[in-house]
Design an enzyme around this catalytic site. Structure first.
Site, PDB file in Angstrom:
ATOM      1  N   GLY A   1       4.679   4.072  -6.748  1.00 30.10           N
ATOM      2  CA  GLY A   1       3.786   3.219  -5.954  1.00 30.10           C
ATOM      3  C   GLY A   1       2.456   3.863  -5.617  1.00 30.10           C
TER       4      GLY A   1
ATOM      5  N   GLY B   1       0.863  -1.173   0.000  1.00 31.27           N
ATOM      6  CA  GLY B   1       0.000   0.000   0.000  1.00 31.27           C
ATOM      7  C   GLY B   1       0.896   1.219   0.000  1.00 31.27           C
ATOM      8  CB  THR B   2       1.751   3.521  -2.175  1.00 30.06           C
ATOM      9  OG1 THR B   2       0.656   3.005  -2.899  1.00 30.06           O
ATOM     10  CG2 THR B   2       2.930   2.687  -2.495  1.00 30.06           C
ATOM     11  CB  THR B   3       0.531   8.160  -0.705  1.00 26.96           C
ATOM     12  OG1 THR B   3       1.722   7.969  -1.433  1.00 26.96           O
ATOM     13  CG2 THR B   3       0.606   9.482   0.041  1.00 26.96           C
TER      14      THR B   3
END
Lengths: 230, 284
Positions: free
Chosen positions: B239, B64-66
């Site tokens: 990402g 998972g990213t931001t």
């Protein structure tokens, strides 16, 4: 060597049953009744913080009559069981039927194996997607399980209240206000006392809620509901 | 079934504890993520032999990213992008990384997708369980601490490269204010006063928020800032997925305030995104 006393199994069971029944009859009653929007639970409970009715899972409510410490432990074990099952499988796989079975096993084992039986009577309610799909289970101290329709009563003079309800109930499914007044009237008629607002513990399994269906109805709201009916 | 203690796994005579997670750890350890992974390190065995497990695992597992959270006039806004990646591949375009955990709190997670989702799920069961057993909700502080314990319990997984970093926001009914908590991998819990971001695009998002943040923003201003921060992160970080008007994919955004948790409608996000894009001209 002294001869050990012989007590016949029948006699022992009867004694235990009598002991448990006495304990349960000492308490006050709890009534569950189906209404058009779900299931209503009403308890005669003078304490405002020690609840007799509580939430087990999304659509399942629990109520216990008799000895507080005993049904409180059973309640917590039920929540644990339900949460674990919901995590292992899915939320919709948690059912009142399987819980009732579990309770029945526990109470049955304790009744036959322990010296002192549990002095409790349990009620499990599950609200279904449609009015005809609700489930009401009553589990008594020896583990016997009763699948009830429309309404059921545990604790205190449960049988007498049931008789009153059978007489007053009509064929149609009552509204929330009608169900509430029916329950309160039945309890009042049998105990021959008027129920004070503070002594009413009222909760519903409201079908229209999303997710967790259980909701306590606060005193002020009970008051307005009862005002509508008169 | 015949043994009641097996069916209701706690002995009825003992005092039952209000924490579902502790219960799992002591009675059903196989149900907790850390135990399971610690018992079966062989699932990364082949790569573990030639390189450190942490490096190999981060290639295999989707991340998972931001995610970000900041305060606004009524409470806190929490938001996250929708992209999940597996190495150089995009694993999912529409992943949810922000979850409502109870009536007044939400969590957003960055890290390995599987353990992340599991922690979010376990945490919301934990809060619900406490509420049912004790009859009252945990305090905001209590919830934040509980999550810290769960992150700490996850540490064996971190050593295998399966990092889970949550961002927790809640509305504190006693203080009548929104609160933001961040965590490190050891379960350390730190409260943020204004904003925080987590994830591979977190730095970009944080810079944007730092630039434009001011206390007491309205809902609309908050949505604009969150969208701006997430799209900036998406521009700089592979990402992170930015808003995608063609396929209708927008970030997940939730307000946590005195009225509970509200999810921002997609139509509202779309409208705000169109405004932002127009302001930025062709740069979007």
């Amino acid at each position: 060597m002294a001869l050990p006393f012989y007590v016949s199994p029948e006699q022992m069971m009867q004694d235990k049953a009598e002991y448990a029944k006495k304990g349960i009859a000492k308490g006050r009653s709890i009534v569950a009744m189906e209404y058009d929007g779900g299931v209503l639970l009403v308890a005669d409970n003078p304490s405002s913080s020690l609840y007799k009715i509580s939430e087990i899972y999304d659509n399942i409510a629990f109520s216990g009559a008799g000895k507080y410490s005993e049904f409180e432990n059973l309640r917590k074990a039920g929540i644990q069981h339900a949460d674990l099952k919901g995590l292992m499988y899915s939320r919709e796989d948690v059912t009142a039927r399987s819980l009732a079975n579990g309770y029945s096993q526990i109470l049955g084992t304790i009744f036959s194996q322990e010296l002192k039986p549990f002095e409790v009577e349990l009620l499990l309610a599950q609200v279904g997607a449609e009015p005809g799909q609700n489930e009401l289970f009553r589990i008594s101290f020896d583990g016997s399980i009763f699948d009830e329709r429309r309404f059921t009563v545990i604790g205190g003079r449960a049988e007498t209240i049931l008789q009153v309800l059978r007489k007053t109930s009509t064929s149609h499914i009552p509204s929330l206000v009608e169900a509430l007044t029916q329950c309160i009237k039945a309890i009042e008629q049998v105990t021959e006392q008027t129920m004070a607002l503070e002594a009413m513990e009222v909760a519903v399994l409201d079908r229209s809620r999303s997710g967790r269906k259980f909701r306590r109805i606060p005193q002020a709201e009970v008051k307005t509901l009862l005002a509508v009916s008169t | 079934m015949n043994d009641p203690r097996k069916f209701f796994p706690l002995s009825l005579s003992s005092a039952l504890c209000s924490s579902f997670f502790t219960y799992l750890q002591t009675h059903r350890p196989e149900m907790t993520p850390a135990y399971r992974w610690a018992q079966s390190p062989s699932c990364f065995g082949h790569s573990k032999m030639c390189e450190p497990a942490s490096a190999s695992a981060s290639h295999i597992l989707s991340h998972g990213t931001t995610v970000l959270a900041f305060k606004y006039e009524r409470g806190v806004l929490i938001a996250g992008d929708r992209r999940a990646t597996e190495g150089y591949q995009i694993a999912d375009h529409r992943m949810e990384k922000v979850f409502q955990t109870d009536e007044y709190s939400a969590i957003a997670i960055a890290g390995a997708a599987g353990p992340c989702l599991e922690m979010a799920k376990l945490f919301s069961i934990e809060l619900e369980h406490y509420e049912k057993v004790d009859g009252v909700r945990l305090s905001c502080e209590g919830k934040a601490n509980r999550l810290g314990h769960m992150v700490k319990a996850n540490f064996p997984l971190v050593l295998q490269g399966l990092v889970v970093i949550p961002l927790f926001v809640g509305y504190d009914l006693k203080r009548e204010a929104g609160r933001i908590f961040k965590y490190d991998i050891t379960g350390g819990r730190y409260e943020e006063t204004e904003f925080h971001t987590v994830g591979s695009g977190g730095k970009e998002a944080r810079l944007t928020i730092k630039e434009h943040f001011r206390p007491g923003m309205t809902e609309d201003e908050a949505i604009r800032l969150a969208l701006r921060a997430l799209s900036n992160a998406a521009e700089e970080d592979v990402g992170t997925g930015g808003p995608d008007p063609v396929r209708g994919i927008y970030p997940t955004m939730k307000f946590v305030n005195d009225a509970g948790v509200q999810t921002v409608d997609e139509s509202r996000l779309q409208a705000t995104w169109n405004e932002l894009s127009a302001e930025r001209g062709t740069r979007n």
